[in-house]
Design a protein around this motif. Structure first.
Motif, PDB file in Angstrom:
ATOM      1  N   SER A 187       0.812  -1.226   0.000  1.00 55.50           N
ATOM      2  CA  SER A 187       0.000   0.000   0.000  1.00 55.50           C
ATOM      3  C   SER A 187       0.838   1.265   0.000  1.00 55.50           C
ATOM      4  CB  SER A 187      -0.928   0.017   1.220  1.00 55.50           C
ATOM      5  OG  SER A 187      -0.173   0.124   2.429  1.00 55.50           O
ATOM      6  N   GLY A 188       2.105   1.158   0.373  1.00 57.29           N
ATOM      7  CA  GLY A 188       2.961   2.331   0.464  1.00 57.29           C
ATOM      8  C   GLY A 188       2.741   3.139   1.716  1.00 57.29           C
ATOM      9  N   ALA A 189       1.901   2.646   2.646  1.00 60.01           N
ATOM     10  CA  ALA A 189       1.595   3.375   3.868  1.00 60.01           C
ATOM     11  C   ALA A 189       2.602   3.024   4.958  1.00 60.01           C
ATOM     12  CB  ALA A 189       0.189   3.058   4.342  1.00 60.01           C
ATOM     13  N   SER A 190       2.898   4.037   5.803  1.00 60.15           N
ATOM     14  CA  SER A 190       3.831   3.840   6.913  1.00 60.15           C
ATOM     15  C   SER A 190       3.082   3.854   8.227  1.00 60.15           C
ATOM     16  CB  SER A 190       4.900   4.938   6.923  1.00 60.15           C
ATOM     17  OG  SER A 190       5.687   4.882   5.749  1.00 60.15           O
ATOM     18  N   THR A 191       3.575   3.131   9.202  1.00 60.36           N
ATOM     19  CA  THR A 191       3.026   3.117  10.543  1.00 60.36           C
ATOM     20  C   THR A 191       4.171   2.913  11.520  1.00 60.36           C
ATOM     21  OG1 THR A 191       1.369   2.086  11.982  1.00 60.36           O
ATOM     22  CG2 THR A 191       2.592   0.629  10.509  1.00 60.36           C
ATOM     23  N   VAL A 192       3.856   2.855  12.802  1.00 60.72           N
ATOM     24  CA  VAL A 192       4.885   2.656  13.824  1.00 60.72           C
ATOM     25  C   VAL A 192       4.489   1.506  14.713  1.00 60.72           C
ATOM     26  CG1 VAL A 192       5.673   5.061  13.809  1.00 60.72           C
ATOM     27  CG2 VAL A 192       3.810   4.362  15.336  1.00 60.72           C
ATOM     28  N   VAL A 193       5.479   0.902  15.329  1.00 61.40           N
ATOM     29  CA  VAL A 193       5.251  -0.216  16.232  1.00 61.40           C
ATOM     30  C   VAL A 193       4.807   0.315  17.589  1.00 61.40           C
ATOM     31  CG1 VAL A 193       6.310  -2.210  17.364  1.00 61.40           C
ATOM     32  CG2 VAL A 193       6.957  -1.603  15.021  1.00 61.40           C
ATOM     33  N   GLY A 194       3.790  -0.325  18.178  1.00 63.44           N
ATOM     34  CA  GLY A 194       3.322   0.053  19.503  1.00 63.44           C
ATOM     35  C   GLY A 194       3.948  -0.821  20.569  1.00 63.44           C
ATOM     36  N   TYR A 195       3.274  -0.871  21.718  1.00 62.77           N
ATOM     37  CA  TYR A 195       3.783  -1.688  22.820  1.00 62.77           C
ATOM     38  C   TYR A 195       3.682  -3.169  22.473  1.00 62.77           C
ATOM     39  CZ  TYR A 195       3.677   2.586  25.578  1.00 62.77           C
ATOM     40  OH  TYR A 195       3.904   3.853  26.036  1.00 62.77           O
ATOM     41  N   ASP A 196       4.586  -3.953  23.056  1.00 66.00           N
ATOM     42  CA  ASP A 196       4.633  -5.403  22.882  1.00 66.00           C
ATOM     43  C   ASP A 196       4.854  -5.804  21.430  1.00 66.00           C
ATOM     44  OD1 ASP A 196       4.171  -5.773  25.629  1.00 66.00           O
ATOM     45  OD2 ASP A 196       1.993  -5.639  25.301  1.00 66.00           O
ATOM     46  N   GLY A 197       5.438  -4.899  20.624  1.00 65.81           N
ATOM     47  CA  GLY A 197       5.758  -5.217  19.245  1.00 65.81           C
ATOM     48  C   GLY A 197       4.557  -5.298  18.322  1.00 65.81           C
ATOM     49  N   VAL A 198       3.405  -4.704  18.697  1.00 64.13           N
ATOM     50  CA  VAL A 198       2.181  -4.797  17.893  1.00 64.13           C
ATOM     51  C   VAL A 198       2.078  -3.564  16.996  1.00 64.13           C
ATOM     52  CG1 VAL A 198      -0.330  -4.958  17.929  1.00 64.13           C
ATOM     53  CG2 VAL A 198       1.037  -6.145  19.672  1.00 64.13           C
ATOM     54  N   ALA A 199       1.824  -3.784  15.686  1.00 62.68           N
ATOM     55  CA  ALA A 199       1.634  -2.700  14.713  1.00 62.68           C
ATOM     56  C   ALA A 199       0.301  -2.902  14.008  1.00 62.68           C
ATOM     57  CB  ALA A 199       2.784  -2.663  13.708  1.00 62.68           C
ATOM     58  N   PHE A 200      -0.416  -1.814  13.772  1.00 53.58           N
ATOM     59  CA  PHE A 200      -1.682  -1.863  13.035  1.00 53.58           C
ATOM     60  C   PHE A 200      -1.370  -1.676  11.554  1.00 53.58           C
ATOM     61  CE2 PHE A 200      -5.200   0.448  11.013  1.00 53.58           C
ATOM     62  CZ  PHE A 200      -6.218  -0.486  11.175  1.00 53.58           C
ATOM     63  N   ILE A 201      -1.748  -2.661  10.715  1.00 59.13           N
ATOM     64  CA  ILE A 201      -1.467  -2.623   9.286  1.00 59.13           C
ATOM     65  C   ILE A 201      -2.801  -2.649   8.542  1.00 59.13           C
ATOM     66  CG2 ILE A 201      -0.172  -3.634   7.392  1.00 59.13           C
ATOM     67  CD1 ILE A 201       1.568  -2.758   9.720  1.00 59.13           C
ATOM     68  N   ASP A 202      -3.057  -1.619   7.698  1.00 57.10           N
ATOM     69  CA  ASP A 202      -4.302  -1.505   6.928  1.00 57.10           C
ATOM     70  C   ASP A 202      -4.031  -1.836   5.465  1.00 57.10           C
ATOM     71  OD1 ASP A 202      -6.895  -1.058   6.281  1.00 57.10           O
ATOM     72  OD2 ASP A 202      -6.921   1.069   6.801  1.00 57.10           O
ATOM     73  N   HIS A 203      -5.130  -2.012   4.689  1.00 52.08           N
ATOM     74  CA  HIS A 203      -5.059  -2.287   3.248  1.00 52.08           C
ATOM     75  C   HIS A 203      -4.223  -3.537   2.966  1.00 52.08           C
ATOM     76  CE1 HIS A 203      -6.882   1.637   2.730  1.00 52.08           C
ATOM     77  NE2 HIS A 203      -5.883   2.199   3.385  1.00 52.08           N
ATOM     78  N   LEU A 204      -4.509  -4.583   3.713  1.00 53.26           N
ATOM     79  CA  LEU A 204      -3.750  -5.815   3.561  1.00 53.26           C
ATOM     80  C   LEU A 204      -4.120  -6.539   2.269  1.00 53.26           C
ATOM     81  CD1 LEU A 204      -3.847  -7.142   7.223  1.00 53.26           C
ATOM     82  CD2 LEU A 204      -1.926  -6.077   6.038  1.00 53.26           C
ATOM     83  N   GLN A 205      -3.148  -7.288   1.731  1.00 50.63           N
ATOM     84  CA  GLN A 205      -3.312  -8.091   0.538  1.00 50.63           C
ATOM     85  C   GLN A 205      -3.151  -9.569   0.920  1.00 50.63           C
ATOM     86  OE1 GLN A 205      -4.158  -6.559  -2.331  1.00 50.63           O
ATOM     87  NE2 GLN A 205      -4.116  -4.633  -1.151  1.00 50.63           N
TER      88      GLN A 205
END
Length: 759
Positions: free
Chosen positions: A701-719
């Motif tokens: 998707s070309g979108a960036s995000t950051v890692v939260g606590y406990d190594g969890v990241a929210f990832i949108d527009h998954l394929q």
């Protein structure tokens, strides 16, 4: 030799230099927060630029200096000032006459907006069937097509029984309305406009008229305006007949409250402001408003050209052959005087006249008219005249309405030529008195003389009372002084209770007939549901019992009625609803009124739809629901309840402001997207959770995000297959993982996945 030594005359003194001052301005004791430039001569007062007035939100025209650049403060009547050299400030004191009053509105109304139309069609229907041995059906319909250019409608009814199979067309017309000019054009079947002293006619032709209903916010009658002045910034409260209408904060200075509403007839307006000590100052003014009149400069008109309609409801195309014309005009010459004019012509007849409504200050309104007719329509002389005179006074305590009409034997209008005899003489006296605690008393006297009916002189007396606990009592009696047998009395007790239940008991006696009726019922809720009703009637010993059940749903209303009288039982069924053709599909719905909206949730069913924050129903399995009976040309709030959406649903907006046109619909979309997202647990190469704050790029998707606590990241527009890129300790790495969407489920948590180093 002697002589005189010439001396050079002294040079004139230099002109006085103006002193430039920059002063903090205080206006009528209130700091403005402005520092403005003033000038002062050696022997003169202060001068100001005209721009200073504008900066202080003052009108230069009221000061008489609009054409100047500067002016002397001492030269303005109603303006005084105090200059404080130590504080470098100036305190201005300005009379209310030099200040434009702050304009306030005395009524709270939705503002009109530009209407939108989605082309489509509507079929409103009402199918009533009597079941059993004497089976019969009556199906009424209204077919309507609409677009941005107008509305085409056609109405009619189908009668089906053993003795009769017939279709009768009622009205067919195309209507174009222009909210900017408040004009409406109608081509087809129409009803001509009339005045209180003329008659309406059914015609087929063309009509051009002024339509004030295209601007629901517009007050057409002369509305009161109240002015006052606040010494200090304070709150202003307006009461009309003891009911609060306006409460708002105002700055110091004059103000005016326009369009004071909430009154018809005589009333008292109480204006409450506060003095510098905070004490309330109350001013009470008498008002008289008549909603029949037109405001000054406002005109209302209607003009028709066509042929008369005959045998309406029995003949689909019963039109006369001779063309006729009709026109009505009303104009407000002032807030106390409205003039009227009406004219008709056709088939050898000319009819015309004029009238007026004249407000007598606080003492009520006088109405009068004169009309005349001439010609030889249908081979008979139609020369004659008609005169009317009336008086009306309304107040919260009592009201008086007096009306009288006289017409000569030869007076005719187009209705007379079509076989509808006119009234030769009529008198009406109506008196109403409001007593204590919701009690009321009414008296009316009516005299009528017409060629086709016996003369009547009816006297009627009525009494009503609110009994408390939701109960209401009324009794009335009448008698015709010309016919001793024409008399009657009527008693009624009715009430409304909780959960939409109402009941009534009435008893009447008219001539020699006695009747007793009892009813109780529960109406269906606006959002849909069941309702029921029971009725018992005894008429001179003959009894009738009836029971009715009703269901109101998204697709219309169904009612079943059972009646028993004289040992016979009859059952009937009534189905009321509509079919709406919009958005490329057909939708069943409740009957559609003046304006409506078709809500679409892009195929998501079961979503509650709200009208003015009240649930009206749920979308169908196809994701549609029709919201009927919206206010045309006004903003209507339509929305959905997102709490009932699937867990993986996403929506940008849950509410919309909808402005439909009259007789038309608007498609309102609430696009519902499905989340393709997950919470992904990310680990480093050693299998430990990534630290919070690490930046992650979702390649697909070309979108960036950051890692939260406990190594969890929210990832949108998954394929179906996804790649994440990030840097750990300055070295790039990548994570690869699959995604399998589960529609309607909660957002999944995937992983953990370890980051693999790459070059």
């Amino acid at each position: 030799m002697s002589g005189v030594l010439a001396q050079t005359p002294p040079a004139p003194p230099p002109p006085p230099q103006e002193e430039e001052l920059f002063l903090e301005v205080v206006l009528n004791g209130e700091s403005t927060g402005l520092i403005l430039r003033f000038t002062r001569g050696k022997s003169s007062g202060l001068r100001s630029s005209v721009q200073n007035l504008r900066d202080l939100e003052l009108e230069p025209k009221l000061f008489g200096v609009a054409q100047l650049e500067q002016f002397d403060l001492d030269g303005i009547k109603g303006l005084s000032y105090a200059y404080d050299a130590a504080r470098q400030s100036i305190a201005l004191r300005i009379d209310d006459a030099l200040r434009a009053p702050l304009a306030l509105s005395g009524r709270s109304v939705r503002k009109p907006d530009t209407a939108t139309v989605t082309p489509g069609a509507v079929l409103n229907y009402d199918a009533f069937s009597v079941l059993g041995r004497n089976r019969s059906s009556v199906i009424s319909h209204e077919l309507r097509y609409f677009n941005a250019n107008g509305v085409l409608t056609s109405t009619g009814t189908v009668n089906l029984s053993r003795q009769l199979r017939q279709y009768v067309r009622f009205d067919t017309a195309w209507v174009h309305a222009d909210p900017d000019t408040l004009e409406t054009w109608t081509v087809g079947d129409l009803i001509s406009a009339s005045l209180p002293w003329s008659r309406s006619l059914r015609m087929g032709g063309v009509q051009w008229k002024r339509s004030f209903d295209l601007r629901p916010d517009l007050l057409t009658f002369p509305a009161a305006a109240l002015s006052g002045s606040a010494v200090v910034p304070s709150a202003v409260t307006l009461y009309i007949n003891g009911v609060r209408q306006v409460e708002t904060a105002v700055p110091s200075g004059p103000f005016i409250i326009n369009q004071v509403a909430g009154i018809n007839g005589a009333g008292l307006a109480t204006l409450v402001t506060r003095d510098p000590a905070g004490r309330a100052i109350s001013t009470t003014l008498p008002l008289y408003v008549d909603t029949r009149m037109l405001a000054e400069g406002l005109s209302d008109y209607s003009f028709e050209l066509g042929v008369l309609r005959r045998r309406y409801t029995t003949d689909s195309f019963g039109y006369a052959r001779t063309p006729v014309a009709s026109g009505s005009l009303r104009h407000g010459l002032g807030d106390s005087l409205t003039v009227e004019a009406h004219g008709e012509s056709g088939n050898g007849l000319i009819n015309g006249g004029g009238g007026l409504l004249w407000r007598l200050g606080q003492a009520g309104v006088v109405s009068a008219s004169l009309a005349g007719s001439g010609g030889d329509g249908n081979g008979a002389s139609r020369r004659g005249g008609q005169a009317t005179l009336g008086y009306q006074y309304l107040s919260p305590r009592f009201s008086v309405d007096l009306q009288s009409l006289r017409a000569s034997a030869g007076y005719s209008d187009l209705g007379t030529l079509d076989g509808a005899a006119g009234v030769r003489a009529s008198d009406r006296v109506t008196l109403n008195l409001s007593l204590f605690a919701g009690h009321g008393l009414g008296l009316s006297m009516i005299n009528l003389r017409s060629p086709l009916v016996p003369p009547a002189r009816v006297r009627a007396l009525s009494y009503s009372a609110s009994l408390g606990w939701g109960l209401f009592f009324s009794v009335s009696a009448f008698r015709d002084a010309r016919d001793d047998k024409a008399r009657g009395v009527f008693f009624s007790v009715s009430g409304s209770f909780g959960d939409r239940i109402s009941a009534s008991v009435s008893r009447s006696r008219q001539n020699d007939a006695r009747s007793t009726t009892s009813t109780i019922g529960r109406s269906a809720g606006y959002g849909g549901g069941f309702g029921w009703g029971l009725q018992a009637l005894n008429n001179n010993g003959a009894t009738l019992r009836a029971a009715q059940a009703t269901y109101l749903g998204n697709y219309g209303q169904v009612s079943a009625l059972m009646q028993e009288t004289g040992g016979q039982r009859n059952t009937s069924l009534d189905v009321i609803g509509a079919l709406v053709m919009m958005d490329g599909s057909v939708h069943a719905a409740r009957q559609v009124g003046g304006g409506f909206a078709l809500v679409s949730t892009d195929g998501v069913g079961g979503v509650p739809v709200l009208q003015e924050n009240q649930v009206i129903g749920k979308t169908s399995s196809a994701g549609y629901l029709l919201v009927p009976n919206l206010n045309p040309y006004l903003s209507n709030q339509v929305g959905i309840d997102p709490s009932k959406l699937p867990l993986d649903a996403r929506i940008a907006s849950t509410g919309r402001s909808v402005v439909p046109a009259r007789g038309s619909g608007v498609l309102v979309r609430f696009p519902v997207e499905t989340y393709a997202a997950a919470s992904v647990i990310l680990h480093d190469g050693a299998g430990k959770p990534l630290a919070a704050g690490v930046s992650v790029l979702h390649v697909e998707s070309g979108a960036s995000t950051v890692v939260g606590y406990d190594g969890v990241a929210f990832i949108d527009h998954l394929q179906p297959l996804n790649h994440l890129r990030l840097e750990l300790d300055g070295k790039p790495c990548v994570i690869e993982f699959p995604y399998d969407a589960l529609k309607g489920e909660a957002m999944p948590t995937l992983g953990p996945y370890s980051c693999r180093s790459v070059q």
